[in-house]
Design a protein around this motif. Structure first.
Motif, PDB file in Angstrom:
ATOM      1  N   UNK A   1       0.815  -1.207   0.000  1.00  0.00           N
ATOM      2  CA  UNK A   1       0.000   0.000   0.000  1.00  0.00           C
ATOM      3  C   UNK A   1       0.847   1.255   0.000  1.00  0.00           C
ATOM      4  N   UNK A   2       0.221   2.417   0.199  1.00  0.00           N
ATOM      5  CA  UNK A   2       0.948   3.700   0.210  1.00  0.00           C
ATOM      6  C   UNK A   2       2.055   3.748   1.264  1.00  0.00           C
ATOM      7  N   UNK A   3       1.817   3.124   2.423  1.00  0.00           N
ATOM      8  CA  UNK A   3       2.845   3.132   3.470  1.00  0.00           C
ATOM      9  C   UNK A   3       4.089   2.397   2.982  1.00  0.00           C
ATOM     10  N   UNK A   4       3.872   1.232   2.397  1.00  0.00           N
ATOM     11  CA  UNK A   4       4.995   0.424   1.929  1.00  0.00           C
ATOM     12  C   UNK A   4       5.755   1.122   0.803  1.00  0.00           C
TER      13      UNK A   4
ATOM     14  N   UNK B   1      -1.181   6.026  11.876  1.00  0.00           N
ATOM     15  CA  UNK B   1      -0.140   6.814  12.540  1.00  0.00           C
ATOM     16  C   UNK B   1       1.262   6.498  12.035  1.00  0.00           C
ATOM     17  N   UNK B   2       1.389   5.439  11.270  1.00  0.00           N
ATOM     18  CA  UNK B   2       2.711   4.979  10.855  1.00  0.00           C
ATOM     19  C   UNK B   2       3.382   5.974   9.916  1.00  0.00           C
ATOM     20  N   UNK B   3       2.714   6.314   8.828  1.00  0.00           N
ATOM     21  CA  UNK B   3       3.335   7.187   7.836  1.00  0.00           C
ATOM     22  C   UNK B   3       3.615   8.583   8.377  1.00  0.00           C
ATOM     23  N   UNK B   4       2.681   9.212   9.104  1.00  0.00           N
ATOM     24  CA  UNK B   4       3.015  10.517   9.695  1.00  0.00           C
ATOM     25  C   UNK B   4       4.247  10.462  10.603  1.00  0.00           C
ATOM     26  N   UNK B   5       4.371   9.395  11.404  1.00  0.00           N
ATOM     27  CA  UNK B   5       5.530   9.276  12.289  1.00  0.00           C
ATOM     28  C   UNK B   5       6.809   9.120  11.493  1.00  0.00           C
ATOM     29  N   UNK B   6       6.794   8.259  10.479  1.00  0.00           N
ATOM     30  CA  UNK B   6       8.009   8.036   9.682  1.00  0.00           C
ATOM     31  C   UNK B   6       8.440   9.310   8.958  1.00  0.00           C
ATOM     32  N   UNK B   7       7.494  10.084   8.474  1.00  0.00           N
ATOM     33  CA  UNK B   7       7.827  11.342   7.798  1.00  0.00           C
ATOM     34  C   UNK B   7       8.451  12.333   8.775  1.00  0.00           C
TER      35      UNK B   7
ATOM     36  N   UNK C   1       8.162   2.488  20.930  1.00  0.00           N
ATOM     37  CA  UNK C   1       6.910   2.048  21.534  1.00  0.00           C
ATOM     38  C   UNK C   1       5.912   3.206  21.611  1.00  0.00           C
ATOM     39  N   UNK C   2       4.682   2.875  21.990  1.00  0.00           N
ATOM     40  CA  UNK C   2       3.610   3.858  22.187  1.00  0.00           C
ATOM     41  C   UNK C   2       3.331   4.675  20.929  1.00  0.00           C
ATOM     42  N   UNK C   3       3.476   4.039  19.768  1.00  0.00           N
ATOM     43  CA  UNK C   3       3.224   4.734  18.502  1.00  0.00           C
ATOM     44  C   UNK C   3       1.772   5.202  18.407  1.00  0.00           C
ATOM     45  N   UNK C   4       0.864   4.455  19.005  1.00  0.00           N
ATOM     46  CA  UNK C   4      -0.558   4.804  18.898  1.00  0.00           C
ATOM     47  C   UNK C   4      -0.928   6.057  19.677  1.00  0.00           C
ATOM     48  N   UNK C   5       0.001   6.573  20.483  1.00  0.00           N
ATOM     49  CA  UNK C   5      -0.286   7.780  21.261  1.00  0.00           C
ATOM     50  C   UNK C   5       0.392   9.015  20.683  1.00  0.00           C
ATOM     51  N   UNK C   6       1.042   8.862  19.553  1.00  0.00           N
ATOM     52  CA  UNK C   6       1.798   9.979  18.972  1.00  0.00           C
ATOM     53  C   UNK C   6       0.870  10.892  18.183  1.00  0.00           C
ATOM     54  N   UNK C   7       0.930  12.175  18.494  1.00  0.00           N
ATOM     55  CA  UNK C   7       0.206  13.206  17.751  1.00  0.00           C
ATOM     56  C   UNK C   7       1.265  14.070  17.061  1.00  0.00           C
ATOM     57  N   UNK C   8       1.391  13.912  15.758  1.00  0.00           N
ATOM     58  CA  UNK C   8       2.470  14.577  15.022  1.00  0.00           C
ATOM     59  C   UNK C   8       2.292  16.084  14.929  1.00  0.00           C
ATOM     60  N   UNK C   9       1.179  16.616  15.390  1.00  0.00           N
ATOM     61  CA  UNK C   9       0.986  18.067  15.377  1.00  0.00           C
ATOM     62  C   UNK C   9       1.262  18.695  16.743  1.00  0.00           C
TER      63      UNK C   9
ATOM     64  N   UNK D   1       5.148  19.231  21.905  1.00  0.00           N
ATOM     65  CA  UNK D   1       5.745  18.560  23.066  1.00  0.00           C
ATOM     66  C   UNK D   1       5.847  17.058  22.831  1.00  0.00           C
ATOM     67  N   UNK D   2       4.815  16.477  22.224  1.00  0.00           N
ATOM     68  CA  UNK D   2       4.821  15.043  21.940  1.00  0.00           C
ATOM     69  C   UNK D   2       5.895  14.713  20.905  1.00  0.00           C
ATOM     70  N   UNK D   3       5.992  15.532  19.858  1.00  0.00           N
ATOM     71  CA  UNK D   3       6.996  15.308  18.821  1.00  0.00           C
ATOM     72  C   UNK D   3       8.402  15.440  19.413  1.00  0.00           C
ATOM     73  N   UNK D   4       8.614  16.444  20.246  1.00  0.00           N
ATOM     74  CA  UNK D   4       9.932  16.623  20.869  1.00  0.00           C
ATOM     75  C   UNK D   4      10.297  15.409  21.706  1.00  0.00           C
ATOM     76  N   UNK D   5       9.343  14.923  22.486  1.00  0.00           N
ATOM     77  CA  UNK D   5       9.635  13.772  23.355  1.00  0.00           C
ATOM     78  C   UNK D   5       9.984  12.550  22.520  1.00  0.00           C
ATOM     79  N   UNK D   6       9.235  12.331  21.425  1.00  0.00           N
ATOM     80  CA  UNK D   6       9.500  11.171  20.587  1.00  0.00           C
ATOM     81  C   UNK D   6      10.836  11.313  19.859  1.00  0.00           C
ATOM     82  N   UNK D   7      11.099  12.484  19.318  1.00  0.00           N
ATOM     83  CA  UNK D   7      12.349  12.670  18.579  1.00  0.00           C
ATOM     84  C   UNK D   7      13.555  12.689  19.506  1.00  0.00           C
ATOM     85  N   UNK D   8      13.324  13.045  20.758  1.00  0.00           N
ATOM     86  CA  UNK D   8      14.397  12.936  21.738  1.00  0.00           C
ATOM     87  C   UNK D   8      14.820  11.475  21.878  1.00  0.00           C
TER      88      UNK D   8
END
Length: 470
Positions: free
Chosen positions: A43-46, A84-90, A147-155, A158-165
């Motif tokens: 699919x588009x993700x792949x 949530x996969x593709x937004x996180x990978x981008x 982990x916790x990919x299902x809780x990531x809000x790419x907008x 603070x959440x993006x900073x914590x994940x990218x940290x």
């Protein structure tokens, strides 16, 4: 007869067994999941993974469920929500991979060689027996698990900073596992590393020279935590974290560490850490912009007794003011110049301070030419009331006999000479405002008092955050 019955019974039992076996026969038309026979429609993700990660960097992303890829069979895990996969990978590519390439002048060779070759995404959290939570792991520079990919809000910044940290933390492990940093880094906080880091507060960590409690666990985590915090929060954010402690020694240790990080990046990887940091911040701002700053408070709300700005200085030469105010000021200035027919006095400036909840102090500064190296002060008090709109309504100026203070005594002495200025304030309702409605950012900041009943009557001066005392 008994023998015949026994044969019939055995034949009947055999038929039941054969029938049961037929009902239990396995259906082999579908492959068994996770044994290599399963297939999925691409699919588009792949396609994005193939074009953006696999082909250019030889990176595999596992987001369909495979507990063995996670590696911990003792925990209950769930797969990531595909939405949530593709937004996180981008986000990861923009804030992690791209800045390293830009910092290397567009050369992707470093990332192609050292980037982790497998990214595993897990939808649920990963809790540990000691009460902590694992947000990510790095395995020998070959795999990063998030982990916790299902809780990531790419907008959410603070959440993006914590994940990218977490991502920058894990990637930094690959660097030092390839080329170790100098032992001098560990010596900065020798003796303060502890396996009991989960019971250490942020305040304790900072005071001992660590950017986070987790950095206290060992030298390697200290090194990568320092890197991740500096990259993701930027210079200002990093400083704000460090400044949460007043311990000068702790601050000094943290800044020594970041200096060593910068030297390591340049000497080992030929990377300008400051440039890399700037590119990470640029990417972060593009993904999750900083919220707009709150509008500045009107001056009427922050000028006055027990407020931010407590006094206002109006200079005799540079003051911006209406002709009405200037007429009163210049009349008073001329009056002082003719004072006592004894060489006169020269007006320098006036200062206004809401010194108490109901008293405005007007201080006139002037010079006696016989002693031009020191200022003379003449003080006057106006009782005032503060109105609902932030304006103040003044009463009549009161001067005091010389038995109070020299400044009050001077006020009595020169009162007649500067009466025009004193009467300008008398009975007026004045509203504190910025000249253009907004602070200018100048140092000192400019502000003014405007006559509520006459738009053509005002004066502007320098705001101060201290009272005039008497």
């Amino acid at each position: 007869m008994k023998y015949l019955n026994k044969i019939i019974f055995l034949l009947f039992a055999s038929m039941l067994f054969i029938t049961a076996c037929k009902k239990e026969k396995l259906d082999t038309s579908s492959p068994i999941v996770d044994l290599g026979g399963e297939t999925w429609a691409q699919g588009p993700i792949d396609k994005w993974i193939l074009d953006s990660l696999t082909m250019p960097f030889n990176v595999e992303v596992l987001y369909r469920w495979n507990q063995y890829a996670v590696g911990d069979l003792n925990k209950t895990m769930t797969p990531p929500d595909e939405a949530r996969v593709l937004p996180l990978l981008k986000v990861m590519k923009k804030i992690w991979i791209d800045p390293y390439i830009i910092a290397k002048g567009g050369d992707s060779a470093l990332m192609k060689r050292y980037i982790t070759k497998q990214i595993v995404l897990v939808g649920s959290r990963s809790f540990n027996t000691n009460g902590t939570e694992t947000l990510g792991t790095a395995d020998g520079g070959k795999k990063i698990t998030l982990f916790a990919v299902n809780e990531i809000d790419s907008s959410n910044r603070a959440v993006v900073q914590r994940r990218m940290r977490t991502v920058h933390h894990e990637f930094a492990h690959i660097f030092h596992q390839t080329v170790m940093f100098t032992p001098d880094f560990e010596r900065i906080c020798v003796g303060d590393y502890t396996g009991d880091w989960t019971n250490q507060s942020e305040a304790t960590a900072l005071s001992k020279g660590f950017i986070s409690p987790y950095a206290m666990s060992n030298k390697d985590e200290d090194f990568v935590e320092t890197i991740a915090h500096a990259l993701v929060y930027g210079p200002a954010g990093f400083d704000s974290i460090v400044n949460r402690t007043n311990d000068a020694t702790g601050k000094s240790k943290i800044y020594r560490k970041i200096a060593m990080v910068k030297h390591y990046y340049k000497s080992v990887w030929d990377l300008d850490f400051d440039l890399l940091q700037a590119e990470v911040q640029k990417a972060l701002n593009a993904v999750a912009p900083l919220p707009p700053p709150p509008p500045p408070a009107p001056l009427k709300d922050i000028f006055g007794f027990n407020l931010r700005y407590k006094s206002l200085r109006i200079d005799a030469v540079t003051t911006q003011a209406s002709s009405i105010y200037n007429t009163a000021f210049n009349t008073a200035k001329a009056g002082l110049a003719a004072f006592n027919n004894n060489g006169g006095r020269y007006m320098d400036s006036i200062l206004i301070s809401l010194t108490t909840a109901d008293s405005l102090l007007l201080r006139v500064r002037y010079i006696n030419p016989a002693n031009p190296t020191s200022f003379l002060l003449a003080d006057y008090l106006y009782k005032y009331t503060r109105n609902a709109d932030g304006s103040i309504t003044l009463g009549t100026a009161t001067s005091f006999p010389s038995t109070r203070t020299t400044a009050f005594g001077n006020g009595t002495t020169v009162r007649t000479s500067i009466l025009a200025l004193l009467e300008y304030f008398q009975g007026k309702t004045l509203l504190p405002k910025y000249p253009s409605g907004l602070p200018t950012g100048s140092n000192p900041e400019k502000g003014g008092l405007y006559d509520n009943n006459n738009a053509n009557s005002f004066f502007i001066g320098n705001l101060n955050d201290t009272y005039i005392t008497y």
